[in-house]
Each structure stands twice: as C-alpha cells, then as structure tokens.
Design a protein around this motif. Structure first.
Motif, PDB file in Angstrom:
ATOM      1  N   PHE A  54       0.828  -1.201   0.000  1.00 29.42           N
ATOM      2  CA  PHE A  54       0.000   0.000   0.000  1.00 29.42           C
ATOM      3  C   PHE A  54       0.862   1.251   0.000  1.00 29.42           C
ATOM      4  O   PHE A  54       2.059   1.200   0.296  1.00 29.42           O
ATOM      5  CB  PHE A  54      -0.936   0.017   1.220  1.00 29.42           C
ATOM      6  N   VAL A  56       0.296   5.421   1.400  1.00 30.42           N
ATOM      7  CA  VAL A  56      -0.513   6.453   2.046  1.00 30.42           C
ATOM      8  C   VAL A  56       0.092   7.796   1.663  1.00 30.42           C
ATOM      9  O   VAL A  56       1.313   7.967   1.708  1.00 30.42           O
ATOM     10  CB  VAL A  56      -0.504   6.293   3.588  1.00 30.42           C
ATOM     11  N   SER A  72       5.010   4.034   2.072  1.00 33.34           N
ATOM     12  CA  SER A  72       4.718   2.799   1.340  1.00 33.34           C
ATOM     13  C   SER A  72       5.262   1.594   2.084  1.00 33.34           C
ATOM     14  O   SER A  72       6.335   1.654   2.685  1.00 33.34           O
ATOM     15  CB  SER A  72       5.345   2.847  -0.057  1.00 33.34           C
ATOM     16  N   TRP A  91      -1.528   2.492  10.154  1.00 34.40           N
ATOM     17  CA  TRP A  91      -2.591   3.235   9.483  1.00 34.40           C
ATOM     18  C   TRP A  91      -3.782   3.211  10.418  1.00 34.40           C
ATOM     19  O   TRP A  91      -4.148   2.152  10.942  1.00 34.40           O
ATOM     20  CB  TRP A  91      -2.914   2.592   8.136  1.00 34.40           C
ATOM     21  N   LYS A 132      -5.563   5.741   1.811  1.00 33.58           N
ATOM     22  CA  LYS A 132      -4.602   4.668   1.546  1.00 33.58           C
ATOM     23  C   LYS A 132      -4.966   3.983   0.238  1.00 33.58           C
ATOM     24  O   LYS A 132      -6.133   3.710  -0.017  1.00 33.58           O
ATOM     25  CB  LYS A 132      -4.638   3.667   2.698  1.00 33.58           C
ATOM     26  N   SER A 134      -4.300   0.509  -1.735  1.00 32.52           N
ATOM     27  CA  SER A 134      -3.830  -0.862  -1.564  1.00 32.52           C
ATOM     28  C   SER A 134      -3.836  -1.518  -2.944  1.00 32.52           C
ATOM     29  O   SER A 134      -4.868  -1.556  -3.616  1.00 32.52           O
ATOM     30  CB  SER A 134      -4.757  -1.603  -0.593  1.00 32.52           C
TER      31      SER A 134
END
Length: 157
Positions: A54, A56, A72, A91, A132, A134
C-alpha cells in the motif's frame, strides 16, 4: 466508469514502511523499489506481510518543492522494530472507512478519488485521516494497466 463505494469498519493496521518524497512523475519508480526493500526486511526478520502493498499520501498534494510525501509498505500482523529506512507504522483505520476499488491504470486514480470525495459529500461525511491505496495487482504479473485493481480507503467521520 463510476466505482462502487461503500462504508466498512476497519481497525488500525500495523505495517512496515518507508517514508519518502518525490515528484509525481517518479512516485511509481520509488514505490516499486520501496516495496522490494520493505519485503527484504520482512523476509530477513521472518515476518510475513498479511495483505497487499500500500501507499498512504498524508497530505494529498505536493509540497512547495513539487514533491509528494508518501508512506509505502506492507501490512503485518504485529508491530515491527524496523531498521534504517524501514520503520513501524500504523494506518489508523476507523469506525467508518469509505472504500472503492479502482480498475485501471494508476494515472487514472484521480477519477476514483474524485468519486469518493463526491460520494462522501453527498452522504455528509468528512475525511478523518490519510487515504490509503492498496495495490491488488502486480504490474509485473499483469502487464495490462486496464486490468489493474487498486482499493482506496478513506477514514471518515
């Protein structure tokens, strides 16, 4: 194509990550390298990822120098110690998380972000934390960008 948007409950998610800043034109290249670096750390520490990689974007805009700041990595079952560039991260998730799946190339993600923002406004919700992305598709395994799947999460209040 308008993505299906829904609200889910999601708790905090521990992860192993690397923070970085780069111009938007270099983010993809940076992210690919970072995923490899974080995965090497996880393998050497005997910690398996528990989900897809993911990224952010805490600010969702470029800074004064034109760089985007990003985080990441991979979700993990428990907090990591980290080493050097790899560090622990959590997160936040939340009681309400707005979720949409983007199908297509990364350079079209803005359409899904805009759909999420509009949907949240229509449902009287505000962003309550960093969004986020993913990545469910690996471009090395799926070379056709029209088939790539990216889930976008936005904590909401």
């Amino acid at each position: 194509m308008t993505p299906e948007i829904e609200v889910q409950e999601m708790g905090p998610e521990p992860a192993a990550v690397i923070r970085f800043a780069a111009p938007v034109s270099q983010i993809g290249e940076q992210v690919g390298r970072i995923f490899g670096e974080v995965m090497s750390y996880l393998q050497s520490a005997g910690i398996p990822p528990v989900g897809p990689p993911f990224t952010v974007y805490p600010d969702m805009e470029a800074d004064a120098d034109g760089n985007w700041h990003a985080i990441s990595g991979f979700p993990v079952a428990r907090a990591v110690v980290g080493n050097g560039r790899v560090e622990p991260y959590e997160w936040p998730g939340g009681d309400k998380v707005v979720v949409a799946t983007h199908v297509g190339p990364y350079d079209a993600l803005e359409h899904t972000y805009n759909a999420i923002r509009s949907w949240m406004q229509e449902h009287n919700l505000e962003s309550a934390g960093p969004m986020k992305e993913s990545y469910l598709s690996d471009p090395d395994q799926q070379p056709d960008p029209s088939e790539w799947r990216t889930v976008i999460f936005c904590p909401a209040a």
